[in-house]
Design a protein around this motif. Structure first.
Motif, PDB file in Angstrom:
ATOM      1  N   MET A 104      42.778 146.825  22.703  1.00  0.00           N
ATOM      2  CA  MET A 104      44.055 147.401  23.113  1.00  0.00           C
ATOM      3  C   MET A 104      43.995 147.781  24.599  1.00  0.00           C
ATOM      4  N   ILE A 105      45.055 147.491  25.305  1.00  0.00           N
ATOM      5  CA  ILE A 105      45.101 147.805  26.725  1.00  0.00           C
ATOM      6  C   ILE A 105      45.031 149.315  26.916  1.00  0.00           C
ATOM      7  N   ASP A 106      44.126 149.787  27.794  1.00  0.00           N
ATOM      8  CA  ASP A 106      44.061 151.219  28.043  1.00  0.00           C
ATOM      9  C   ASP A 106      44.801 151.562  29.322  1.00  0.00           C
ATOM     10  N   PHE A 107      44.744 152.842  29.689  1.00  0.00           N
ATOM     11  CA  PHE A 107      45.539 153.370  30.790  1.00  0.00           C
ATOM     12  C   PHE A 107      45.297 152.584  32.083  1.00  0.00           C
ATOM     13  N   GLU A 108      44.009 152.410  32.434  1.00  0.00           N
ATOM     14  CA  GLU A 108      43.685 151.746  33.692  1.00  0.00           C
ATOM     15  C   GLU A 108      44.098 150.280  33.676  1.00  0.00           C
ATOM     16  N   GLU A 109      43.986 149.628  32.517  1.00  0.00           N
ATOM     17  CA  GLU A 109      44.355 148.221  32.430  1.00  0.00           C
ATOM     18  C   GLU A 109      45.857 148.018  32.621  1.00  0.00           C
ATOM     19  N   ILE A 110      46.664 148.917  32.088  1.00  0.00           N
ATOM     20  CA  ILE A 110      48.112 148.817  32.277  1.00  0.00           C
ATOM     21  C   ILE A 110      48.453 148.933  33.761  1.00  0.00           C
ATOM     22  N   LEU A 111      47.806 149.884  34.443  1.00  0.00           N
ATOM     23  CA  LEU A 111      48.047 150.047  35.875  1.00  0.00           C
ATOM     24  C   LEU A 111      47.642 148.798  36.654  1.00  0.00           C
ATOM     25  N   GLU A 112      46.506 148.199  36.251  1.00  0.00           N
ATOM     26  CA  GLU A 112      46.040 146.995  36.936  1.00  0.00           C
ATOM     27  C   GLU A 112      46.996 145.827  36.705  1.00  0.00           C
ATOM     28  N   LEU A 113      47.467 145.678  35.474  1.00  0.00           N
ATOM     29  CA  LEU A 113      48.417 144.610  35.166  1.00  0.00           C
ATOM     30  C   LEU A 113      49.717 144.794  35.948  1.00  0.00           C
ATOM     31  N   HIS A 114      50.149 146.046  36.072  1.00  0.00           N
ATOM     32  CA  HIS A 114      51.382 146.321  36.810  1.00  0.00           C
ATOM     33  C   HIS A 114      51.226 145.951  38.282  1.00  0.00           C
ATOM     34  N   THR A 115      50.054 146.219  38.850  1.00  0.00           N
ATOM     35  CA  THR A 115      49.793 145.871  40.247  1.00  0.00           C
ATOM     36  C   THR A 115      49.779 144.356  40.438  1.00  0.00           C
ATOM     37  N   LYS A 116      49.204 143.623  39.473  1.00  0.00           N
ATOM     38  CA  LYS A 116      49.115 142.166  39.574  1.00  0.00           C
ATOM     39  C   LYS A 116      50.469 141.489  39.433  1.00  0.00           C
ATOM     40  N   PHE A 117      51.436 142.179  38.861  1.00  0.00           N
ATOM     41  CA  PHE A 117      52.730 141.566  38.572  1.00  0.00           C
ATOM     42  C   PHE A 117      53.377 140.969  39.812  1.00  0.00           C
ATOM     43  N   ARG A 118      53.204 141.600  40.950  1.00  0.00           N
ATOM     44  CA  ARG A 118      53.897 141.167  42.165  1.00  0.00           C
ATOM     45  C   ARG A 118      53.486 139.758  42.614  1.00  0.00           C
ATOM     46  N   THR A 119      52.310 139.288  42.200  1.00  0.00           N
ATOM     47  CA  THR A 119      51.873 137.946  42.582  1.00  0.00           C
ATOM     48  C   THR A 119      51.908 136.983  41.400  1.00  0.00           C
ATOM     49  N   ALA A 120      52.554 137.393  40.319  1.00  0.00           N
ATOM     50  CA  ALA A 120      52.487 136.624  39.075  1.00  0.00           C
ATOM     51  C   ALA A 120      53.188 135.274  39.163  1.00  0.00           C
ATOM     52  N   MET A 121      54.146 135.106  40.063  1.00  0.00           N
ATOM     53  CA  MET A 121      54.917 133.870  40.137  1.00  0.00           C
ATOM     54  C   MET A 121      54.232 132.798  40.985  1.00  0.00           C
ATOM     55  N   GLN A 122      53.044 133.076  41.524  1.00  0.00           N
ATOM     56  CA  GLN A 122      52.429 132.164  42.478  1.00  0.00           C
ATOM     57  C   GLN A 122      52.231 130.764  41.887  1.00  0.00           C
ATOM     58  N   ASN A 123      51.553 130.668  40.740  1.00  0.00           N
ATOM     59  CA  ASN A 123      51.296 129.360  40.132  1.00  0.00           C
ATOM     60  C   ASN A 123      52.592 128.670  39.718  1.00  0.00           C
ATOM     61  N   VAL A 124      53.538 129.438  39.195  1.00  0.00           N
ATOM     62  CA  VAL A 124      54.817 128.868  38.781  1.00  0.00           C
ATOM     63  C   VAL A 124      55.560 128.302  39.985  1.00  0.00           C
ATOM     64  N   ASP A 125      55.532 129.013  41.098  1.00  0.00           N
ATOM     65  CA  ASP A 125      56.208 128.543  42.305  1.00  0.00           C
ATOM     66  C   ASP A 125      55.601 127.230  42.809  1.00  0.00           C
ATOM     67  N   ILE A 126      54.273 127.125  42.693  1.00  0.00           N
ATOM     68  CA  ILE A 126      53.603 125.884  43.110  1.00  0.00           C
ATOM     69  C   ILE A 126      54.073 124.720  42.252  1.00  0.00           C
ATOM     70  N   ALA A 127      54.102 124.936  40.931  1.00  0.00           N
ATOM     71  CA  ALA A 127      54.524 123.881  40.013  1.00  0.00           C
ATOM     72  C   ALA A 127      55.977 123.491  40.249  1.00  0.00           C
ATOM     73  N   LYS A 128      56.853 124.472  40.467  1.00  0.00           N
ATOM     74  CA  LYS A 128      58.266 124.180  40.694  1.00  0.00           C
ATOM     75  C   LYS A 128      58.476 123.411  41.995  1.00  0.00           C
ATOM     76  N   LYS A 129      57.643 123.685  42.988  1.00  0.00           N
ATOM     77  CA  LYS A 129      57.775 122.969  44.264  1.00  0.00           C
ATOM     78  C   LYS A 129      57.365 121.508  44.101  1.00  0.00           C
ATOM     79  N   ILE A 130      56.288 121.276  43.323  1.00  0.00           N
ATOM     80  CA  ILE A 130      55.813 119.909  43.116  1.00  0.00           C
ATOM     81  C   ILE A 130      56.730 119.143  42.166  1.00  0.00           C
TER      82      ILE A 130
END
Length: 354
Positions: A1-27
């Motif tokens: 189960m995700i704990d307190f620190e993991e939720i915070l880390e996931l929230h921080t990573k969210f801002r770069t989450a579209m990177q791979n999708v953007d690459i695929a959409k461009k190609i």
């Protein structure tokens, strides 16, 4: 189960989450976003369960025949197929999928999960038929079907009621989401606005509980994009349109999951997903609160945001007044929540929806 620190880390990573999708959409600009999402979902599941963190390592393990030593040098060449899977650019072939599934049972269903079909821009006739429901897991089917009274061993559709919708919300997994979306399309087809709005709100509630977790597979942003553009916009109340960004939803999802930690203290660690869902639903329904918060603060803060449809000139004044009241209630509730109850979230990373 995700704990307190993991939720915070996931929230921080969210801002770069579209990177791979953007690459695929461009190609591949014509590739449907849901096709990209389901391949990344499969890839990340395989990566996590195999504990092989790089596309190179995954390809070498699952397809060693792809690696060949060049005759004119000592260098090894390979097809780099798994790098394309990592960004959702190409869909793995059936042979590879079956071979991976023999080692990591269940991975094949993740690529072919029923949710992906119902999230397509235009679901096909088969997806919108009742046969689709048979693809959902037994736990969800047990909610949707009931024993027929006149034929032993025969099951029929249960009537769609508030109780049925509530049961699906309490499951809050991908199959339950797929069922809720399917029922929403059925309500649209039947022109049942009241049921459609109820189902849309239930889908939204499940997204609040679930979406921060999708960042484990780097998919919170694209999955929420699919839901905001293709689902939550379908059944807005009359004269209104849905108006929340993926960032606002993920902020609320992180805060809501953190509230379980705050509510339970150290005892949250042993909670199952279903137990956490019960707590979050009570918070969303105003039937549970945290110390220092008013009874309906969480309910007001996390309610979906609708605004006046700019193309509708017939919006009643009483509705506009109600929207203003909701905005004041939301702002006041977030002012109560942010300083204390989610204080570990950097304020620059999380702002109240507006």
């Amino acid at each position: 189960m995700i704990d307190f620190e993991e939720i915070l880390e996931l929230h921080t990573k969210f801002r770069t989450a579209m990177q791979n999708v953007d690459i695929a959409k461009k190609i591949a600009p014509n590739r449907d976003l849901v096709e990209i999402v389901r391949v990344i979902f499969w890839y990340e599941g395989v990566r996590k369960r195999s504990k092989l963190n790089k596309a190179y390592a995954l390809e070498k393990f699952f397809e060693p025949q792809s690696f060949k030593v060049r005759s004119n040098s000592d260098k090894t060449s390979y097809r780099c197929k798994w790098q394309n899977y990592e960004i959702g650019l190409h869909t793995p072939q059936c042979r590879l999928l079956k071979m991976v599934d023999l080692i990591l049972h269940g991975s094949l269903r993740e690529l072919h999960h029923p949710l992906w079909d119902i999230l397509k821009l235009k679901p096909n006739r088969s997806t919108l038929s009742e046969n689709y429901l048979q693809r959902l897991n037994p736990e969800v089917l047990a909610v949707l079907l009931k024993q027929a009274e006149d034929v032993e061993g025969h099951f029929e559709r249960a009537r769609v009621t508030k109780t049925l919708i509530s049961k699906l919300k309490k499951i809050a997994n991908l199959d339950a989401l797929a069922a809720l979306v399917w029922l929403m399309y059925e309500a649209l087809s039947d022109k049942n606005q009241k049921r459609c709005e109820s189902l849309t709100r239930s889908i939204y509630d499940v997204l609040l509980m679930r979406s921060i977790w999708w960042e484990e597979r780097k998919l919170a942003a694209p999955l929420l994009t699919l839901f905001t553009q293709r689902i939550l916009s379908q059944c807005a109340p009359p004269h209104l349109i849905f108006n929340m960004s993926t960032q606002e939803i993920i902020d609320a999802s992180a805060a809501l999951n953190l509230m379980v930690h705050i509510d339970q203290g150290s005892s949250h660690i042993g909670l199952s997903w279903l137990q956490r869902v019960r707590i979050m639903l009570k918070l969303l329904n105003g039937r549970r609160t945290l110390p220092g918060l008013a009874a309906f603060d969480v309910m007001f803060a996390f309610a979906p945001i609708y605004i006046r449809d700019p193309d509708d000139i017939t919006t009643p004044k009483v509705l506009l007044d109600d929207l203003q009241l909701q905005e004041k209630q939301r702002k006041k509730a977030w002012d109560s929540i942010l300083p204390d109850k989610t204080r570990s979230l950097p304020k620059s990373e999380m702002e109240p929806p507006h």
